[in-house]
Design a protein around this motif. Structure first.
Motif, PDB file in Angstrom:
ATOM      1  N   UNK A  25       0.955  -1.004   0.221  1.00 40.94           N
ATOM      2  CA  UNK A  25      -0.302  -0.320  -0.549  1.00 40.94           C
ATOM      3  C   UNK A  25       1.053   1.001   0.122  1.00 40.94           C
ATOM      4  N   UNK A  26       1.492   1.535   0.584  1.00 48.15           N
ATOM      5  CA  UNK A  26       2.744   2.711   0.655  1.00 48.15           C
ATOM      6  C   UNK A  26       3.957   2.305  -0.057  1.00 48.15           C
ATOM      7  N   UNK A  27       3.837   2.005  -1.148  1.00 47.77           N
ATOM      8  CA  UNK A  27       5.347   1.478  -1.546  1.00 47.77           C
ATOM      9  C   UNK A  27       5.448   1.947  -2.796  1.00 47.77           C
ATOM     10  N   UNK A  28       5.978   1.643  -4.431  1.00 49.18           N
ATOM     11  CA  UNK A  28       6.094   1.572  -5.722  1.00 49.18           C
ATOM     12  C   UNK A  28       6.976   0.952  -6.116  1.00 49.18           C
ATOM     13  N   UNK A  59     -12.741  -7.762   3.066  1.00 47.70           N
ATOM     14  CA  UNK A  59     -14.367  -7.893   3.995  1.00 47.70           C
ATOM     15  C   UNK A  59     -13.930  -7.979   4.791  1.00 47.70           C
ATOM     16  N   UNK A  60     -12.512  -8.145   6.044  1.00 55.34           N
ATOM     17  CA  UNK A  60     -12.776  -8.479   7.528  1.00 55.34           C
ATOM     18  C   UNK A  60     -11.696  -6.340   7.393  1.00 55.34           C
ATOM     19  N   UNK A  61     -11.597  -5.953   6.457  1.00 53.82           N
ATOM     20  CA  UNK A  61     -10.829  -4.823   5.976  1.00 53.82           C
ATOM     21  C   UNK A  61     -11.576  -3.649   6.300  1.00 53.82           C
ATOM     22  N   UNK A  62     -12.379  -3.512   5.924  1.00 58.65           N
ATOM     23  CA  UNK A  62     -13.360  -2.374   4.971  1.00 58.65           C
ATOM     24  C   UNK A  62     -14.268  -2.332   7.024  1.00 58.65           C
ATOM     25  N   UNK A  63     -14.157  -3.249   8.057  1.00 55.99           N
ATOM     26  CA  UNK A  63     -14.870  -2.755   9.329  1.00 55.99           C
ATOM     27  C   UNK A  63     -13.581  -2.138   9.667  1.00 55.99           C
ATOM     28  N   UNK A  64     -12.624  -1.956   9.127  1.00 56.06           N
ATOM     29  CA  UNK A  64     -11.519  -1.049  10.273  1.00 56.06           C
ATOM     30  C   UNK A  64     -11.035  -0.274   9.181  1.00 56.06           C
ATOM     31  N   UNK A  65     -11.604   0.191   8.475  1.00 56.10           N
ATOM     32  CA  UNK A  65     -11.036   1.100   6.961  1.00 56.10           C
ATOM     33  C   UNK A  65     -10.490   2.962   7.659  1.00 56.10           C
ATOM     34  N   UNK A 122      -7.133   1.941   9.357  1.00 55.43           N
ATOM     35  CA  UNK A 122      -5.870   1.510   8.341  1.00 55.43           C
ATOM     36  C   UNK A 122      -6.094   2.042   6.902  1.00 55.43           C
ATOM     37  N   UNK A 123      -7.550   2.191   6.422  1.00 57.66           N
ATOM     38  CA  UNK A 123      -8.051   3.151   4.834  1.00 57.66           C
ATOM     39  C   UNK A 123      -8.094   4.071   4.869  1.00 57.66           C
ATOM     40  N   UNK A 124      -7.755   5.386   5.015  1.00 58.09           N
ATOM     41  CA  UNK A 124      -8.584   6.097   5.240  1.00 58.09           C
ATOM     42  C   UNK A 124      -9.327   6.805   3.592  1.00 58.09           C
ATOM     43  N   UNK A 125      -8.442   6.198   1.974  1.00 58.97           N
ATOM     44  CA  UNK A 125      -8.578   6.619   1.283  1.00 58.97           C
ATOM     45  C   UNK A 125      -9.472   5.480   1.252  1.00 58.97           C
ATOM     46  N   UNK A 141       3.307 -15.198  12.111  1.00 61.88           N
ATOM     47  CA  UNK A 141       2.453 -14.507  13.208  1.00 61.88           C
ATOM     48  C   UNK A 141       2.416 -13.958  14.253  1.00 61.88           C
ATOM     49  N   UNK A 142       3.252 -12.729  13.817  1.00 59.82           N
ATOM     50  CA  UNK A 142       2.449 -11.307  14.311  1.00 59.82           C
ATOM     51  C   UNK A 142       2.526 -10.590  13.870  1.00 59.82           C
ATOM     52  N   UNK A 143       1.873 -11.100  13.398  1.00 59.73           N
ATOM     53  CA  UNK A 143       1.476  -9.349  11.967  1.00 59.73           C
ATOM     54  C   UNK A 143       0.430  -9.356  11.824  1.00 59.73           C
ATOM     55  N   UNK A 144      -0.380  -8.003  11.581  1.00 64.88           N
ATOM     56  CA  UNK A 144      -1.631  -7.756  12.206  1.00 64.88           C
ATOM     57  C   UNK A 144      -2.731  -8.400  11.079  1.00 64.88           C
ATOM     58  N   UNK A 145      -2.264  -9.077   9.981  1.00 65.56           N
ATOM     59  CA  UNK A 145      -2.567  -9.914   9.403  1.00 65.56           C
ATOM     60  C   UNK A 145      -3.168 -10.729   8.943  1.00 65.56           C
ATOM     61  N   UNK A 146      -2.611 -11.385   9.533  1.00 64.72           N
ATOM     62  CA  UNK A 146      -2.600 -12.767  10.273  1.00 64.72           C
ATOM     63  C   UNK A 146      -3.524 -13.540  10.434  1.00 64.72           C
ATOM     64  N   UNK A 147      -4.862 -13.166  10.758  1.00 65.66           N
ATOM     65  CA  UNK A 147      -6.087 -13.702  11.170  1.00 65.66           C
ATOM     66  C   UNK A 147      -7.097 -13.963   9.885  1.00 65.66           C
ATOM     67  N   UNK A 148      -6.515 -12.364   8.754  1.00 57.83           N
ATOM     68  CA  UNK A 148      -7.450 -11.940   8.041  1.00 57.83           C
ATOM     69  C   UNK A 148      -6.859 -13.620   6.819  1.00 57.83           C
TER      70      UNK A 148
END
Length: 270
Positions: free
Chosen positions: A46-49, A150-156, A159-162, A204-211
């Motif tokens: 997301x923050x890269x190029x 869809x799980x990210x949508x609840x925390x958008x 995590x993702x203001x845009x 296993x310590x990644x915030x996206x682990x559950x997703x």
């Protein structure tokens, strides 16, 4: 090793665009000038190029051992989709970019030689491209991917203001073409013979682990084959630098002879 920075005009985006392309110079030396190598489209987060994979990992050095051309595009914060704001990044990566690369670089046009991988947002993009176009990608790999959008949508908001400019302010993700779980179910239900090979890994310590666990559980529940690995690691480049080496080893790529092996073979044939 060769590394090319390629600037061009994208007709799809109506925008000047850039990619990085890396490949081993031994390809031509060992296989001849007419050889067209397999291609790995390597997608950023997301923050890269298009430069970040080469700046934060040793992808050039790792790719040098294989008969593969690595293409790294830039898509900004688009989630590899045609955004609500009107930027056609999915069409660009899925349709225009392969044609451009085939025109200017010696890469194969065969499905069996075409792969896609990425990290975080790029992991989502890799699986979306492969699950949506199984006739064009033989394999896809996700490293700490955003695999349950869809799980990210609840925390958008955090995590993702845009989000509104990417998906639309009223977007319903679940069971849409943006939902990887839906795409996986749809592809499996079609009972196709050309389902791409899939590789998924996450720390296993990644915030996206559950997703990632959500996508893994769904894939297993529908009988979708998937190579999965996990281990200690957070959402960071040390983990991805190690993981991309495993991806290259997992892909059906031919390893090139080392310079020492080439010289020894040449001596033996004299």
């Amino acid at each position: 090793m060769a590394l090319i920075h390629f600037d061009f005009f994208s007709e799809t985006l109506r925008l000047s665009s850039s990619i990085k392309v890396a490949f081993s110079q031994r390809i031509k030396q060992q296989k001849g000038s007419d050889h067209r190598s397999p291609v790995l489209y390597l997608l950023h987060g997301l923050s890269d190029d298009h430069t970040t994979w080469t700046r934060r990992t040793s992808i050039e050095r790792y790719a040098e051992a294989y008969d593969v051309t690595v293409v790294m595009p830039a898509v900004h914060r688009s989630f590899y989709r045609n955004t609500h704001a009107g930027h056609r990044y999915y069409d660009y990566v899925a349709h225009e970019l392969p044609k451009i690369c085939q025109r200017y670089f010696s890469i194969s046009e065969n499905r069996d030689d075409t792969f896609v991988a990425g990290l975080s947002m790029g992991g989502y993009g890799a699986f979306k491209l492969a699950l949506s176009n199984p006739d064009r990608y033989a394999a896809a790999a996700s490293l700490s991917g955003v695999l349950d959008i869809a799980a990210l949508a609840g925390d958008r908001e955090e995590r993702l203001p845009d989000w509104p400019s990417i998906f639309g302010p009223e977007a319903v993700i679940q069971n849409s073409e943006d939902d990887l779980l839906h795409l996986a179910s749809k592809l499996k239900a079609e009972n196709r013979a050309d389902i791409p090979a899939l590789y998924q890994c996450c720390g296993t310590e990644d915030y996206l682990y559950l997703a990632n666990q959500s996508f893994l559980a769904h894939s297993r529940s529908i009988g979708l084959e998937l190579d999965y690995e996990e281990g200690p690691g957070a959402h960071e480049w040390g983990y991805w630098d190690a993981s991309i080496q495993r991806v290259l080893n997992w892909l059906p790529l031919q390893q090139l002879e080392s310079d020492l092996a080439t010289a020894a073979n040449a001596t033996e044939t004299k």
